[in-house]
Design a protein around this motif. Sequence first.
Motif, mmCIF file in Angstrom:
data_model
loop_
_atom_site.group_PDB
_atom_site.id
_atom_site.type_symbol
_atom_site.label_atom_id
_atom_site.label_comp_id
_atom_site.label_asym_id
_atom_site.label_seq_id
_atom_site.Cartn_x
_atom_site.Cartn_y
_atom_site.Cartn_z
ATOM 1 N N ILE A 1 -68.490 -62.392 28.941
ATOM 2 C CA ILE A 1 -68.041 -63.542 28.152
ATOM 3 C C ILE A 1 -68.406 -63.327 26.687
ATOM 4 N N GLN A 2 -69.583 -62.772 26.426
ATOM 5 C CA GLN A 2 -69.957 -62.425 25.058
ATOM 6 C C GLN A 2 -68.935 -61.461 24.442
ATOM 7 N N ALA A 3 -68.492 -60.500 25.237
ATOM 8 C CA ALA A 3 -67.551 -59.493 24.750
ATOM 9 C C ALA A 3 -66.226 -60.115 24.339
ATOM 10 N N VAL A 4 -65.819 -61.187 25.037
ATOM 11 C CA VAL A 4 -64.584 -61.889 24.672
ATOM 12 C C VAL A 4 -64.690 -62.409 23.241
ATOM 13 N N GLY A 5 -65.825 -63.065 22.929
ATOM 14 C CA GLY A 5 -66.020 -63.581 21.579
ATOM 15 C C GLY A 5 -66.123 -62.481 20.545
ATOM 16 N N THR A 6 -66.896 -61.445 20.840
ATOM 17 C CA THR A 6 -67.083 -60.346 19.886
ATOM 18 C C THR A 6 -65.774 -59.608 19.626
ATOM 19 N N GLY A 7 -65.003 -59.341 20.683
ATOM 20 C CA GLY A 7 -63.772 -58.577 20.544
ATOM 21 C C GLY A 7 -62.749 -59.253 19.649
#
Length: 492
Positions: free
Chosen positions: A120-126
Motif C-alpha cells: 500500500i505504501q508503494a501505491v502512494g510512492t509510485g
Amino acid sequence: MEGNHFKETYEFLADDPDFSVKPVMFSLIIGAFFAILNETLLNIALTTLMGVFDINPSTVQWMVTGFMLIMGILIPVSAFMLQTFTTRQMFLGTMTVFTLGTIICALAPTFTVLLAGRLIQAVGTGLLIPIIFNTFLLIFPPARRGAVMGMIGLVIMFAPAIGPTLSGIIVEHLGWRYLFITVIPFALFSILFAYKYLRNVGEVTKPKADIFSIILSTAGFGGIVLGFSFAGEGEAGFLEPKVYSFILVGVAALIIFTRRQLKLEDPLLDLRVFKYPMYSIALVMFIIVMMSMFSSEIILPMFMQGPLALTAATAGLILLPGALLNGLMSPIMGKLFDKFGPRKLIIPAAAVLTATMFSLSQVSENTSIYVIIISYMLLMLSVSAIMMPAQTNGLNQLPKRLYPHGTAIMNTLQPVSGAIGVSVFISIMTARQEAELQQMGNPASEEALTQATVAGVELVYFVAFAVALAGLVLSLFIKRARPADVSEDSAS
C-alpha cells in the motif's frame, strides 16, 4: 476550489506575482522526501524481520521486490491519472494511501499484514513522483527548471542516502516498528499542509480509460520486474523457467502495448515523446546512469565485505560520503544547467563516469578503502551532473500536453532499471565467480573465494565501463532543448 488556476496572461504560474510558489514546493517536497526515504529505510532491517517473523531470505525479499513491482505497474498509469484528477486530489490521495500503508506496517502483527502495508505504501510512492515532476514542469518556465529539478534531485538522492544509516540507528535503539512510527507524523503534516496551501495546476482533460492498455502495461512492466527479480533467487538464474517465462510474457505484452498506443487517439502512454531527440537521449542517459549506480550500490558492498573483509557498518559508512555528495550537488548542478546548458555538464561528467568505471574494473583484494571512497564520490558526483540535467533538458523539449507522459515514462524506468540492474550485475558476477572456482584446485578455500569474487567484480565493472563509454559517445549529441510548444508556434 478545484480546477485550473492558470491565468490567461501567464503561461507559467511562477511568472504570476499573485501565485505563491514556495508553499506548493514545500508541500510536494516534504511528502516526496519521506515517501522516498521509505524506499531504503527498510533494507537494513530485513535481517531483523527474518528473525522476528521466522521467515527465510526469499520471503523477506518481497518487501523490496513487491515494492518495485507495484511501482512498475502503477507509474505508467500516472499519466492517465494526472489528466483525470486535479493536483490536490492526486497529492492528497496518494499521501493518504501512503500514510495508511505506513500505519498498517507499524501495527502489523504478522509478516503477511506487514507486506500488505508495504505494498500500500508503494501505491502512494509510485504515483507521488510523477505528480511532483509534472507539477513543477507546469509551474516553472524552462529557463528556471534546472534549479527546481536540482531540488527534486536533492530529495530523490539525499533521502535514500541517509535511509540505511537512519534505519540502523532506529532498529538498534527503538525497534523495527519505529521505522514506520517515526514517518507517520511527518506524512500527516504533509497532508494537512498541502490541504491548506497546495493549489491546482494544469488542465483536467479526463481522457477515456483504455482498459486493455492498462492490462497490457501491468503485464508488461510487472512481468519484467518480477522476472528479473526472481533471477537472483534460484541457482539457474535466467535459465529458471519462472524467470524467463515472466520476462517473455512481459516483453510480449509491452510489444502489443506499444503497437496499441501508437494507434489510440488518447493513449495510456503517448509514445510520441520519442519523436523528440533530446528526450530520447535523456532517457538512454538516465538508464545508463541508473545501471552504473546499481552496479556500485549492490556490488561494492559485497566486494568490501568479501575480499576487503570489512563489516557491513563500515561498508555503509564508506559509501555515505558519495551518496551525500550526490544529493548536495544536485541543486548546484541544476543552477549550473540553467546558466550553461546541458553539454558543459553532461559531457565532462560522462567522461568522469567512464574513467571511474574503468578504475573500479582494476580492483583487487589489496585495493585501499580510500580508493573506494574517492571512486564512489567521483561516481556519484558524475551522476548528479548527468541525471537531473539530462532529464530536465529532455522534458524541456516536450510540449505541455506530453508532460504527464514524458514524466510517467521516465519514472517507470526507475524501478524497471533497478530490477534489471540488480539481477544482471549479480548474474554476471556470480557466473564469473563460478567459472573461476571451477579452475581452482581448492575452490572451498578462503583464498579461492576471494580471488573468484575479485574476478567477478572486475568483470561487472568492465561491463559497466562499456555501458558508460556508450553514454559518453551519446552525450556528444546533446544540445540545449528548445520547448516544442515554442517551435510549433513559430512554425505556425
